[in-house]
Motif scaffolding. Structure first.
Motif, short mmCIF file in Angstrom:
data_model
loop_
_atom_site.label_atom_id
_atom_site.label_comp_id
_atom_site.label_asym_id
_atom_site.label_seq_id
_atom_site.Cartn_x
_atom_site.Cartn_y
_atom_site.Cartn_z
N PHE A 1 0.84 -1.20 0.00
CA PHE A 1 0.00 0.00 0.00
C PHE A 1 0.87 1.25 0.00
N TYR A 2 1.98 1.19 0.74
CA TYR A 2 2.90 2.32 0.85
C TYR A 2 2.16 3.50 1.47
N PRO B 1 -3.14 1.22 -4.25
CA PRO B 1 -1.80 0.94 -3.75
C PRO B 1 -0.72 1.47 -4.67
N VAL B 2 0.41 1.86 -4.09
CA VAL B 2 1.54 2.29 -4.91
C VAL B 2 2.11 1.10 -5.69
N GLY C 1 -2.08 -0.36 -11.94
CA GLY C 1 -3.22 0.51 -12.23
C GLY C 1 -4.54 0.04 -11.67
N VAL C 2 -4.58 -1.11 -11.01
CA VAL C 2 -5.83 -1.65 -10.47
C VAL C 2 -5.85 -1.48 -8.95
N GLY C 3 -6.82 -0.74 -8.46
CA GLY C 3 -6.95 -0.50 -7.03
C GLY C 3 -7.68 -1.62 -6.32
N LEU C 4 -7.93 -1.42 -5.03
CA LEU C 4 -8.63 -2.40 -4.22
C LEU C 4 -9.81 -1.76 -3.51
N LEU C 5 -10.83 -2.58 -3.24
CA LEU C 5 -11.99 -2.18 -2.46
C LEU C 5 -12.06 -3.07 -1.22
N GLY D 1 -1.79 5.87 -16.26
CA GLY D 1 -0.72 5.51 -15.34
C GLY D 1 -0.99 4.23 -14.59
N THR D 2 -0.08 3.92 -13.66
CA THR D 2 -0.14 2.66 -12.93
C THR D 2 -0.27 2.83 -11.42
N PHE D 3 -0.13 4.05 -10.89
CA PHE D 3 -0.29 4.26 -9.46
C PHE D 3 -0.71 5.71 -9.21
N GLN D 4 -0.88 6.03 -7.92
CA GLN D 4 -1.26 7.39 -7.51
C GLN D 4 -0.30 7.90 -6.45
#
Length: 618
Positions: A149-150, A166-167, A173-177, A194-197
């Motif tokens: 998660f960072y 997650p970083v 690029g796929v988040g989690l719920l 992109g692939t992260f935030q």
């Protein structure tokens, strides 16, 4: 493109910046700072508002990494300045810079950590039991180690789930719920770009979409909860990420519905939503005065509608996080920055990333600079009328908790902001009761809405009174990010006896009383008139209905419908009119039986109703 690593260890991609424009600062009265009388037991950084009005604080000084937590409780008069601290149970993992959310249940969710053992892990704190429970994602979605998660962003969605990007996700690029109700994890939608935030900041808009400026340029996108998807949005007209540490400041929703972003470059940007999934409109805001910027910096929406901002000199190649920290209020009406004092003197000798803010229920802002001395900021000016909640009804639940319905209970913003390192959202209802100089906070839970700027749409929350509150008459308000509703009179039930119930049909102790048949239909308003009701102490009167008296035999009280609770005050006399709806599913002309009870020291007990008369209206 050149890669670099900031002094705090975040992985970045280098971008260019544009020039700056200075905005004049209008004259205004200054806010005031007050030091808390009692220092925290340990240095505090992350601050979270629990739903009972207390503050949860993580122990960390900005370089040390801890798993310890503390709690600040306001004093008997509701003062946070005079509040007291207590140490809480340790979490399972150490963590520093990580996502956090207060859940609809009142529990607290945390995950990750840029530093410490918590990077790939998540856990939940239960304030009621002072316990932590690990809730890591399953192997199908997550492999601890490569997945982390960072210091990622998070948000609460309309259904109560937590969205995280997650970083280092399992799929780029796929988040989690995370669903706290079922304790289940699932994949979120894929980023549009992109692939992260990493190092980004999120802001929740009035339509529940979540807006971000993608690292590390000027592209923006939004998450749409209804479709679990990200959509492209408009281009930001100014560079916001600095080219050295590649940091960004916070972002907030203003009362006018626009999002306001603070840039590490010293630029700011305003976003006007389209109201649907089509792109909104970006515009450059005023530059932060005196060459200042926000390389990882907190801000908080004040009750006045202005925004308290912590700023520092802009990042340079040799110093990504300069000192000192100074303060401004951003005024959306003037579209300009107003200089404000520091907690002590004119500045705080720290970089802005070592500062944190939290909106408190009394209209002030709690400030931490990662030390044990904390401060409260009191803004000058009246609370914004637009942000004022309205209480419609308060009724009692069968378990002794209460159901409050009104409008604006979630506020017009999420409160304080920082970015990916901390989330201190507080857009949920806080219930405060006052009697004389005594102030009590109830614990709210299961809010019907996690949105902001809900307007005239009715929303609700449950709340439970503290066990220490004496019976009696109180002024009750509900607060959203520090803006309080008008007060309503609320009776805290206590033990009492009944006398002089007047005239009418007698009913034996513990037995039901016949209302009688009539022209009533389901949903029609019926009134019961009680003559000379006079409890000897503040009490709560309950009414149960049944189409058969057998269910009442032996003095057993049927569960009380929420809408049929009525507070009575000591010494009430004369006729009491108790309105209720004719029960659904009961045919016209059916005899309906009713029984009364009083809440005595927290327990619902049947009482004898010796005399009552009944009348009906449509």
């Amino acid at each position: 493109m050149v890669t670099t690593r900031s002094p705090r260890g975040s992985f970045h991609v280098r971008v260019l910046v544009a020039g700056a424009l200075l905005a004049a600062s209008p004259l205004a009265l200054a806010g005031t700072w007050t030091k808390l009388v009692n220092n925290a037991p340990q240095p505090a950084n992350l601050l979270l508002l629990l739903t009972d009005g207390t503050v949860l604080a993580a122990q960390n000084n900005g370089s040390g990494i801890s798993k310890s937590w503390m709690r600040l409780t306001p004093d008997a008069s509701g003062s946070y300045v005079n509040g007291t601290w207590a140490m809480l149970a340790d979490a399972h993992d150490t963590r520093l810079y990580y996502p956090s959310q207060v859940l609809r249940s009142g529990r607290v969710f945390v995950a990750g950590g840029e530093y410490g053992t918590g990077g790939p892990h998540a856990e939940i704190y239960n304030p009621g039991t002072n316990t932590w429970t690990q809730v890591d994602p399953p192997p199908a979605l997550w492999i601890p180690g490569p997945n982390n998660f960072y210091d990622c962003n998070s948000e609460i969605l309309p259904d109560g789930k937590v969205l995280l990007m997650p970083v280092f996700p399992k799929t780029p690029g796929v988040g989690l719920l995370y669903d706290p109700t079922t304790n289940m994890w699932s994949n979120a939608g894929t980023l549009a770009f992109g692939t992260f935030q990493d190092e980004a900041t999120w802001v929740k808009l009035a339509d529940d979409s979540i807006l971000t400026i993608d690292p590390f340029g000027t592209h923006s996108e939004r998450y749409i909860p209804a479709t679990n998807s990200w959509v492209n949005d408009s281009t930001v007209p100014v560079d916001m990420y600095d080219p050295f540490g590649l940091e960004l400041g916070g972002s907030v929703l203003l009362a006018n519905g626009q999002a306001f972003f603070l840039g590490s470059t010293g630029h700011t940007a305003l976003y006007r939503p389209s109201g649907d999934i089509t792109p909104g409109l970006w515009a450059a805001g005023p530059d932060i005065p005196a060459g200042k910027g926000t390389p990882d910096a907190p801000a908080a929406v004040l009750v006045t509608g202005k925004v308290l901002c912590a700023v520092s000199p802009k990042a340079t190649a040799g110093n990504h996080f300069p000192t000192p920290t100074t303060f401004y209020e951003y005024d959306p009406l003037a579209d300009a920055f107003i200089p404000e004092p520091a907690p002590v003197g004119t500045s705080d000798p720290i970089p802005t990333y070592q500062a944190d803010m939290l909106c408190l229920p009394d209209g002030t802002v709690l400030y931490s600079h990662f030390n044990s001395d904390l401060y409260v900021y009191t803004p000058d000016g009246a609370p914004l009328a637009q942000g004022k909640p309205v209480i419609s009804t308060i009724t009692v639940n069968v378990d002794g908790s209460y159901h409050l319905v009104g409008t604006g209970l979630n506020g017009i913003s999420e409160g304080a902001t920082y970015g990916d390192d901390f989330q201190m959202n507080s857009n949920y209802p806080i219930v405060r009761l006052t009697s004389g100089a005594s102030v009590y906070y109830a614990r709210s839970f299961n809010w019907s809405s996690t949105s902001v700027q809900t307007g005239a749409t009715p929303v609700s929350t449950e709340f439970r009174l503290p066990t220490t509150i004496p019976s009696g008459s109180y002024s009750l308000v509900v607060s959203a990010n520090g803006i309080a509703s008008d007060a309503v009179t609320f009776i805290v039930p206590g033990s009492g006896t009944w006398t002089a119930l007047g005239f009418g049909l007698p009913g034996a102790a513990g037995e039901p009383v016949l209302v009688g048949s009539g022209p009533q239909t389901a949903g029609q308003l019926v009134t019961l008139d009680l003559a000379n009701a006079a409890p000897s102490a503040p009490a709560m009167l309950f009414l149960s209905l049944s189409s058969t008296p057998a269910s009442f035999k032996g003095g057993t009280l049927v569960p009380v419908p929420v809408s049929l609770a009525m507070p009575l005050v000591t010494g009430a006399a004369g006729s009491l009119v108790l309105p209720l709806l004719w029960p659904a599913g009961v045919a016209t002309g059916t005899n309906v039986w009713y029984q009364f009870a009083v809440q005595d020291a927290g327990a619902v007990k049947g009482v004898s109703l010796s005399n009552a008369v009944q009348s009906t209206t449509s």
